[in-house]
Scaffold this active site. Sequence first.
Site, PDB file in Angstrom:
ATOM      1  N   LYS A  22      -2.368   7.648   1.566  1.00  8.01           N
ATOM      2  CA  LYS A  22      -3.599   8.340   1.472  1.00  8.01           C
ATOM      3  C   LYS A  22      -3.245   9.810   1.508  1.00  8.01           C
ATOM      4  CE  LYS A  22      -7.736   9.038   0.353  1.00  8.01           C
ATOM      5  NZ  LYS A  22      -8.259   9.210  -0.760  1.00  8.01           N
TER       6      LYS A  22
ATOM      7  N   CYS B 116       2.359   8.120   7.719  1.00  9.62           N
ATOM      8  CA  CYS B 116       2.144   7.022   8.826  1.00  9.62           C
ATOM      9  C   CYS B 116       1.126   7.229   9.732  1.00  9.62           C
ATOM     10  CB  CYS B 116       3.682   7.009   9.660  1.00  9.62           C
ATOM     11  SG  CYS B 116       5.227   7.056   8.894  1.00  9.62           S
TER      12      CYS B 116
ATOM     13  N   TRP C  61       4.642   4.475   6.504  1.00  9.28           N
ATOM     14  CA  TRP C  61       5.003   4.709   4.973  1.00  9.28           C
ATOM     15  C   TRP C  61       6.527   5.208   5.014  1.00  9.28           C
ATOM     16  CZ3 TRP C  61       6.177   9.260   2.122  1.00  9.28           C
ATOM     17  CH2 TRP C  61       6.152   9.028   0.684  1.00  9.28           C
TER      18      TRP C  61
ATOM     19  N   ARG D 173      -2.846   5.356   5.594  1.00 15.10           N
ATOM     20  CA  ARG D 173      -1.641   6.349   5.560  1.00 15.10           C
ATOM     21  C   ARG D 173      -0.319   5.668   5.548  1.00 15.10           C
ATOM     22  NH1 ARG D 173      -3.494  10.791   8.222  1.00 15.10           N
ATOM     23  NH2 ARG D 173      -1.360  11.317   8.675  1.00 15.10           N
TER      24      ARG D 173
ATOM     25  N   GLU E 296      -6.075  13.043 -15.168  1.00 13.72           N
ATOM     26  CA  GLU E 296      -6.594  12.467 -13.856  1.00 13.72           C
ATOM     27  C   GLU E 296      -6.852  10.909 -14.392  1.00 13.72           C
ATOM     28  OE1 GLU E 296      -6.942  12.972 -10.978  1.00 13.72           O
ATOM     29  OE2 GLU E 296      -8.376  11.304 -10.287  1.00 13.72           O
TER      30      GLU E 296
ATOM     31  N   GLU F 217      -1.466   4.830 -11.108  1.00 21.46           N
ATOM     32  CA  GLU F 217      -1.264   4.642  -9.850  1.00 21.46           C
ATOM     33  C   GLU F 217      -1.965   3.223  -9.171  1.00 21.46           C
ATOM     34  OE1 GLU F 217      -4.714   7.786  -7.968  1.00 21.46           O
ATOM     35  OE2 GLU F 217      -2.986   7.179  -6.818  1.00 21.46           O
TER      36      GLU F 217
ATOM     37  N   ASN G  54       5.088  10.299  13.318  1.00 20.13           N
ATOM     38  CA  ASN G  54       4.749  10.624  11.996  1.00 20.13           C
ATOM     39  C   ASN G  54       5.439  11.831  11.746  1.00 20.13           C
ATOM     40  OD1 ASN G  54       3.628  10.786   9.772  1.00 20.13           O
ATOM     41  ND2 ASN G  54       1.669  11.827  10.635  1.00 20.13           N
ATOM     42  N   GLY G  55       5.836  11.821  10.693  1.00 25.96           N
ATOM     43  CA  GLY G  55       6.739  13.122  10.389  1.00 25.96           C
ATOM     44  C   GLY G  55       8.251  12.980  10.020  1.00 25.96           C
TER      45      GLY G  55
ATOM     46  N   LYS H 162      -5.102   7.907 -12.423  1.00 19.85           N
ATOM     47  CA  LYS H 162      -5.660   6.811 -12.009  1.00 19.85           C
ATOM     48  C   LYS H 162      -5.188   5.600 -12.431  1.00 19.85           C
ATOM     49  CE  LYS H 162      -8.006   8.212  -8.964  1.00 19.85           C
ATOM     50  NZ  LYS H 162      -7.110   9.415  -8.754  1.00 19.85           N
TER      51      LYS H 162
ATOM     52  N   HIS I 258       3.342  17.873 -31.366  1.00 27.95           N
ATOM     53  CA  HIS I 258       4.522  18.580 -30.907  1.00 27.95           C
ATOM     54  C   HIS I 258       5.646  17.754 -30.490  1.00 27.95           C
ATOM     55  CE1 HIS I 258       2.705  22.390 -32.119  1.00 27.95           C
ATOM     56  NE2 HIS I 258       1.570  21.972 -31.433  1.00 27.95           N
TER      57      HIS I 258
HETATM   58  O1  M6R Z   1      -5.218  15.036   0.282  1.00 28.13           O
HETATM   59  P1  M6R Z   1      -4.940  15.771  -0.900  1.00 28.13           P
HETATM   60  O2  M6R Z   1      -5.951  15.993  -1.919  1.00 28.13           O
HETATM   61  O3  M6R Z   1      -4.224  17.112  -0.882  1.00 28.13           O
HETATM   62  O4  M6R Z   1      -3.918  14.809  -1.545  1.00 28.13           O
HETATM   63  C1  M6R Z   1      -3.438  15.058  -2.822  1.00 28.13           C
HETATM   64  C2  M6R Z   1      -2.734  14.016  -3.470  1.00 28.13           C
HETATM   65  O5  M6R Z   1      -1.820  13.260  -2.795  1.00 28.13           O
HETATM   66  C3  M6R Z   1      -3.806  13.083  -3.888  1.00 28.13           C
HETATM   67  O6  M6R Z   1      -4.757  13.216  -4.954  1.00 28.13           O
HETATM   68  C4  M6R Z   1      -3.118  11.877  -4.647  1.00 28.13           C
HETATM   69  O7  M6R Z   1      -2.744  12.269  -6.058  1.00 28.13           O
HETATM   70  C5  M6R Z   1      -4.101  10.471  -4.902  1.00 28.13           C
HETATM   71  N1  M6R Z   1      -3.457   9.547  -4.726  1.00 28.13           N
HETATM   72  C6  M6R Z   1      -4.652  10.571  -6.228  1.00 28.13           C
HETATM   73  O8  M6R Z   1      -5.507   9.461  -6.474  1.00 28.13           O
END
Ligand code: M6R
Length: 610
Positions: A605, A2, A75, A27, A486, A493, A101-102, A490, A509
Amino acid sequence: MCGIIGYTGRRPAVPVVVEGLRSLEYRGYDSAGVSFVHRGSLRVIRSQGKLANLEERLVTEPVVTATCAMGHTRWATHGVPAERNAHPHASGDQTIAIVHNGIIENHQELKDELVKLGHVFYSETDTEVLVNLIAERRRSEPDLLHAFASALREAKGAYAVCMMHKDEPNTLYAARMSAPLIFGVGTGEHFVASDIPAFLPYTRQVVFLEDGEIVKADAGGYQLMHLSDLSEISRESQTILWDMQAARKGGYRHFMLKEIFEQPRVVTDCLTGRIPHGHEGVLLPELEHLPTPKRLHIVACGTSFHSGSWGRHLLEPWAGIPTQVEIASEFRYREATLLDAEDMVLVISQSGETADTLAALRSVRERGGKVIGLCNVVGSSIAREADAVIYTQAGPEISVASTKAMCSQMVMLALLALHWKGRKEGGAPGTPSVMEAVELLQSLPAILDDHMPAMRERAVELARAYSEATNFFYLGRGHCFPLACEGALKLKELSYIHAEGYAAGEMKHGPIALVDPAFPTFVLALNDALLPKVESNIKEIQARRGKVIALTNPGVDLPVDDRWDIPAMPAPFSAFVALPALQLFSYAMADYLGKDVDQPRNLAKSVTVE
Ligand code: M6R
C-alpha cells in the site's frame, strides 16, 4: 515498506502484536514474524507468506506470559521473500532482536567490517547487518541505548526500527529516520507502530516521532530523545479521532468494494466547510500564507499521478495556471532545471509516505521552493514537511488498490482550481463559474449513491464477458485520458491482465498494430466536446476487427460490441461517475478470476522505498 509494531505493558503482548500486524498487512505480506523474551531467552518466530502462516506457528509457542513483544510484516526489498529474510532479525549472539522498515544504504560496507570482526550472516538483508552492528557497538558503549544510537548514527538510509534485548525483557527501543514510526501512549502500556490503526483499539494518544529521534519505553513510562546526543525531548501526545470501524470492512466482501462505495460520502466530506453558506468562493485557509502560483508542477506516483494529470485539465482552464504533471521518481532528478522562483509544487500522495514523492518535496524545499501537500494520512511525512497541507478526507484506505483516495484528490483539485480562479478572477471563457461548479460537485453524492448498485451489476456482466482477454487498451481524450490510464492501472494491478492506457489519438501512431479480435479496447466515450474525435478512433479499431466496450452516456449513438451507459454530467465532472465504473470493472474482473483483491501480488500500500 513493511509494517512494524511493538508493545510493552501488562497484557499478553503477542496477541496484541499479531492483531496490530493484521491492520499493517497492507504494507506488505511476504512474511511475518514476532519476538519476545521467554525465561531469559530471546524467541524469534517467523514465517514466509501471510500472517495466517505465522499464527499457525504461534499455536505451539509459549507466548502467553510475555508482556512485551514486537512484530513485523514484510514487503521484500533486500533478499527474496523467504523465512531466513523475514523479521525480526537477531544478532549472532542471540541477545538482540530488531524489526526494521526501510533500507540501510551502506549495509555492504558495514557488513564487510562486521565479517572481519567475526560476525556470521544468515540472511540477505540489511537488517541483519544493523542488528549485528548494534551488538558489536554494545561491547564498547556503556549501555544498550548508547549502542543502539551509535549503530544508527553509522547507518545511512531510511529506517523505522524497533529493538528488544533478552536482558531487558520489558523494554522497547525504537527510532525513526525517513520512514514512518508512531508512538502510542496508553495507561500502563506503550506502543510503537508504522501506522495508527495498529494500536487504535488500545489508545488514541499518539506521539509522532520525527526523523532522528529515539524512544525508550516500558510499561511505566517512556523517554523521547534526539538520536544525535540522546538529549531529552518533551512533546505532548495528540488525540486521534479516527473511528476503528472505518478501518473494517463494514459488511463488504473486500475493502476495495467498500471503499469504492464510500465515494459519495468522500465527496461530501471533502466539500464540508469549503463553501460556507453566503460565501462567494472556495475556502482553503491552508493556503492563505502562500501566493497564487504563476506555474504549477504536480508531482506524484501511481493513482495519485493520474489524479494530478486529471487536475491539470481544470487548473489550466479554470485558474489559468500553466500546470505540468510529473512522476515523482523522474521529477526529483531534474527539477533543478524546471523550477522558477514563482513556481509552486503540489505533491499528491494518499499515504503521505511515498519515498519518491517525499524525496521530490525535500529537494524542492532545499532549493527554497514552496510545496503544497495533498495527503490523506494525517501526520504523515509529506503532510508534516510541506509548506502547506490540504487533507483529502477520504478516511483510512486499506485496499492496496487506491480508489476513494483518487476521488477525494479529484474533489480537492477541483476546489483548488476554483480557489485560485476566485483569487485571480481569471479562467478561459466558457468555463463554469465557481457557483456552477460547486453545485455540480454538490450534486455528485446523490447521483453516485443512486447509480452505483446498477454500475456494479453491469461491471460484473462485462467482466464475465471479457474474462478470457489477456490484453486491454483503455482510451480517452482530454480529461478522460488520465482516467483511461487509471482504468488500465487498476485492471493490471488487480487481475494481472496486461492493460495500457492511451490518449485515443495516439493509437494510430503505433499501438493500433496490436489490435485484433482477441485484444479488446475499453473506450471512454462520454458525451462531451471530444466525442466526435473519440468516435473516429473507435471506428479505426473496429476496422481492425478489434472489440470495443464503450463507457458512454444515454442517447449517444455508438455501434460498439458492448456499451455501458452511465449518467451524464458535464465535463470534467463526468469523471466522478466514470471513475467508479472503471474501478468496479477491475474489481469485478479480479473477483471473477479469483484474485486476491485487497492484497494483489508483489504490491504494497505504501511505497516507502525508492
Ligand atoms: O500513497 P500514494 O498516493 O503516494 O501512493 C502512490 C502509489 O503508490 C499508489 O497510488 C499505487 O499506484 C496504487 N497501488 C494504485 O492503486
